[in-house]
Each structure stands twice: as structure tokens, then as C-alpha cells.
Design an enzyme around this catalytic site. Structure first.
Site, PDB file in Angstrom:
ATOM      1  N   GLU A  84       0.832  -1.216   0.000  1.00 48.27           N
ATOM      2  CA  GLU A  84       0.000   0.000   0.000  1.00 48.27           C
ATOM      3  C   GLU A  84       0.862   1.259   0.000  1.00 48.27           C
ATOM      4  OE1 GLU A  84      -3.242  -0.162  -0.283  1.00 48.27           O
ATOM      5  OE2 GLU A  84      -3.975  -1.986   0.694  1.00 48.27           O
ATOM      6  N   HIS A 131      -3.049   1.355   8.627  1.00 51.60           N
ATOM      7  CA  HIS A 131      -4.134   0.582   8.012  1.00 51.60           C
ATOM      8  C   HIS A 131      -4.273  -0.735   8.755  1.00 51.60           C
ATOM      9  CE1 HIS A 131      -6.517  -1.802   5.411  1.00 51.60           C
ATOM     10  NE2 HIS A 131      -5.499  -2.534   4.990  1.00 51.60           N
ATOM     11  N   HIS A 190      -7.181  -4.161  10.051  1.00 49.47           N
ATOM     12  CA  HIS A 190      -8.344  -4.990   9.709  1.00 49.47           C
ATOM     13  C   HIS A 190      -9.156  -5.290  10.981  1.00 49.47           C
ATOM     14  CE1 HIS A 190      -5.873  -6.843   6.088  1.00 49.47           C
ATOM     15  NE2 HIS A 190      -6.186  -5.573   5.893  1.00 49.47           N
ATOM     16  N   GLU A 248     -17.506  10.180  23.383  1.00 53.06           N
ATOM     17  CA  GLU A 248     -16.163  10.591  22.956  1.00 53.06           C
ATOM     18  C   GLU A 248     -16.024  10.644  21.427  1.00 53.06           C
ATOM     19  OE1 GLU A 248     -14.462  11.692  26.098  1.00 53.06           O
ATOM     20  OE2 GLU A 248     -12.909  11.097  24.697  1.00 53.06           O
ATOM     21  N   HIS A 300     -12.951  -4.717   4.047  1.00 53.42           N
ATOM     22  CA  HIS A 300     -11.486  -4.792   4.079  1.00 53.42           C
ATOM     23  C   HIS A 300     -10.914  -4.240   5.393  1.00 53.42           C
ATOM     24  CE1 HIS A 300      -7.409  -3.824   1.921  1.00 53.42           C
ATOM     25  NE2 HIS A 300      -7.246  -4.207   3.159  1.00 53.42           N
TER      26      HIS A 300
HETATM   27  O1  2HA Z   1      -1.779  -7.293   3.727  1.00 55.02           O
HETATM   28  O2  2HA Z   1      -3.627  -5.184   4.537  1.00 55.02           O
HETATM   29  O3  2HA Z   1      -4.385  -3.971   2.337  1.00 55.02           O
HETATM   30  C1  2HA Z   1      -1.594  -5.931   3.700  1.00 55.02           C
HETATM   31  C2  2HA Z   1      -2.915  -5.294   3.581  1.00 55.02           C
HETATM   32  C3  2HA Z   1      -3.304  -4.797   2.261  1.00 55.02           C
HETATM   33 ZN    ZN Z   2      -5.565  -4.425   4.258  1.00 55.85          ZN
END
Ligand code: 2HA
Ligand code: ZN
Length: 273
Positions: free
Chosen positions: A117, A141, A143, A171, A212
């Protein structure tokens, strides 16, 4: 001279990876993290960097990031392993004079490349650097399960998500007063997701990628982790509320708006209509 491994910003980066892994947000090689390093943080360690690597195209041009250095997770590397073996799981990269190429100057000692990314991180760093006068330095980023779960049941609309998350915890409108941006499913690492995220990050610090994960920006490691944590906790409360049969009462738009004054935040009124 002390090793760069012991530098405060490197330790803080590793701590965030470890904390985020322990939250369950980074299965396998999921997620990525980048930090725009301050000149004064890197200066004592310049002799430990290697400047003989080739510059490689980023795929995008980020002019206002020229000659900057970033600490980034490696592609295919696990957050779980960063703390114990930072040198093999992360890299410091240097952006060239044109803002269109990068090279690794430290890390990924046994090979590898920065996160898949990387173009998304760098375009969004570029915008946040400009929009916050250089204040924002971290992009993360993850998940996180509850936020992802909501992308299967709520309409994929920034206003709907923002209002639902704000209502879950007082909050929330204070921590993310501009609300969250929501994008439909897209191919990870693509130019398309990078550009669409960049449009939304002009306004929001948090972008939810449907089915995602979450992409967010902040001034430092604590603030960025705290932002991800707050969004995911609100999502967890909403999942529980929906599982219990839905809301019987909630905070009104006026209640949410009334937080702006006392907490000196600018809550996005477009989302309170
Ligand atoms: O594996 O999360 O979006 C890396 C990621 C790609
Ligand atoms: Zn990801």
C-alpha cells in the site's frame, strides 16, 4: 553511538505494531504502518543508513514529500514480528528529489520491499502534510473485525457510518469530529483505492474500506492508534446494540452538535442534518 533500533521513533513504531497486533487487528500480514520521520530524529543516525541503493518509481508523484524519510512496514511482513525483529520487518525509505521515486536506506535486512500500500500511504501523507501544516505524520491501516462487520450491514455512506459511530460513545464526535469517509470495495494497493482514499482524507482522518478495513491518519503514534481504537470500539458497541435488537434510545443530532463548543472541536454539521 546507540543503534537506530533504540531510537525513540523506532521503538514507538514497534510498540504500535505490537499493541495493534494484540488487539487482533493484524492477522497474518494484514495491515501496514508508515511514519514521516522528523529531521532531528534521524540526524543522529545518518551514519547507520546506506545511501547506495537504487531509486525505484513509487508509481505516483508526491512533490511535497521530496527528500523526506519514512519508516514503513514491509510487504508480506507480520505486525506480530515487528517488535522482536524490527530490522527484518520494516524499512526506512528516502524519497528522491523529484518526489516520484524511493530507495531503502535501512531495514528489510534479509530482503523485501515496502508495504504493497506504499503509493496509498504516500499520496495520503502528501495530502495530510499539506492540510495539517505538517502536523500529521502517521498513517495506519488495520483490519478490525467490528468495523469490517458493519460494512456488510450499514449502507456504504459516509454520513450514515459517521452518525452511527458518533452515537455509540460520547467521545466519538470529539475524537473524530469530521466523521469517517466510507469507500465501496476496491482492489487493495491499486491506484484507484489510493486516489479515492486521498479525496476523502482531505476532509476525514478515518476512511473505512468496505469488507477490508480502516485507513487512518494522525499526528503521532498514540493519537493514530487511539483513533483506530475509538472507531473500532464504537463499531463493537454498535454490533452489540444491533445484536440486542437495535437502539431504543440514542444521542440526537442536537446532542452531538452541542459537544462542539465545550470540547472546542468542529463537528461536521453536514452529517448532523
Ligand atoms: O496485507 O492489509 O491492504 C496488507 C494489507 C493490504
Ligand atoms: Zn488491508
Amino acid at each position: 553511538m546507540s543503534s537506530i533500533i533504540d531510537a525513540g521513533f523506532v521503538k514507538a513504531f514497534a510498540k504500535l505494531c505490537d499493541d495493534a497486533y494484540n488487539k487482533g487487528w493484524h492477522e497474518r500480514n494484514g495491515g501496514n504502518l508508515s511514519y514521516r520521520i522528523k529531521d532531528e530524529e534521524l540526524k543522529p543516525y545518518l551514519s547507520q543508513l546506506s545511501f547506495d541503493g537504487e531509486f525505484k518509481p513509487i508509481g505516483v508523484t508526491v512533490e511535497n514529500l521530496k527528500n523526506e524519510f519514512f519508516l514503513v512496514t514491509g510487504s508480506g511482513k507480520y505486525f506480530q514480528n515487528v517488535k522482536a525483529d524490527i530490522e527484518n520487518n520494516v524499512a526506512i525509505i528516502e524519497i528522491d528529489e523529484s518526489g516520484s521515486a524511493y530507495r531503502i536506506v535501512w531495514g528489510l535486512a534479509s530482503g523485501g520491499v515496502p508495504t504493497s500500500e506504499l503509493p496509498t500511504h504516500l499520496i495520503n501523507h502528501s495530502i495530510k502534510k499539506e492540510k495539517t501544516n505538517g502536523l500529521h505524520r502517521v498513517i495506519m491501516h488495520s483490519h478490525p473485525a467490528n468495523t469490517i462487520a458493519l460494512t456488510f450491514v450499514l449502507p456504504l455512506d459516509s454520513k450514515v457510518f459517521s452518525r452511527e459511530l458518533w452515537e455509540m460513545m460520547t467521545e466519538c464526535p470529539i475524537v473524530f469530529p469530521r466523521g469517517v469517509g466510507v469507500l465501496p470495495w476496491m482492489v487493495p494497493g491499486s491506484a484507484d483505492i489510493a486516489l479515492k482514499t486521498a479525496e476523502l482524507i482531505k476532509v476525514h482522518d478515518v476512511i473505512i474500506w468496505a469488507h477490508h478495513g480502516v485507513f487512518c491518519s494522525g499526528a503521532d503514534f498514540d493519537e493514530t492508534f487511539g483513533l483506530m481504537h475509538t472507531v473500532e470500539k464504537a463499531a463493537e458497541i454498535l454490533v452489540k446494540v444491533l445484536s440486542c435488537g437495535g437502539k431504543r434510545q440514542t444521542m440526537s443530532a442536537d446532542d452531538i452538535g452541542s459537544l462542539s463548543g465545550p470540547y472546542k472541536v468542529n463537528i461536521n454539521t453536514d452529517f448532523l442534518k
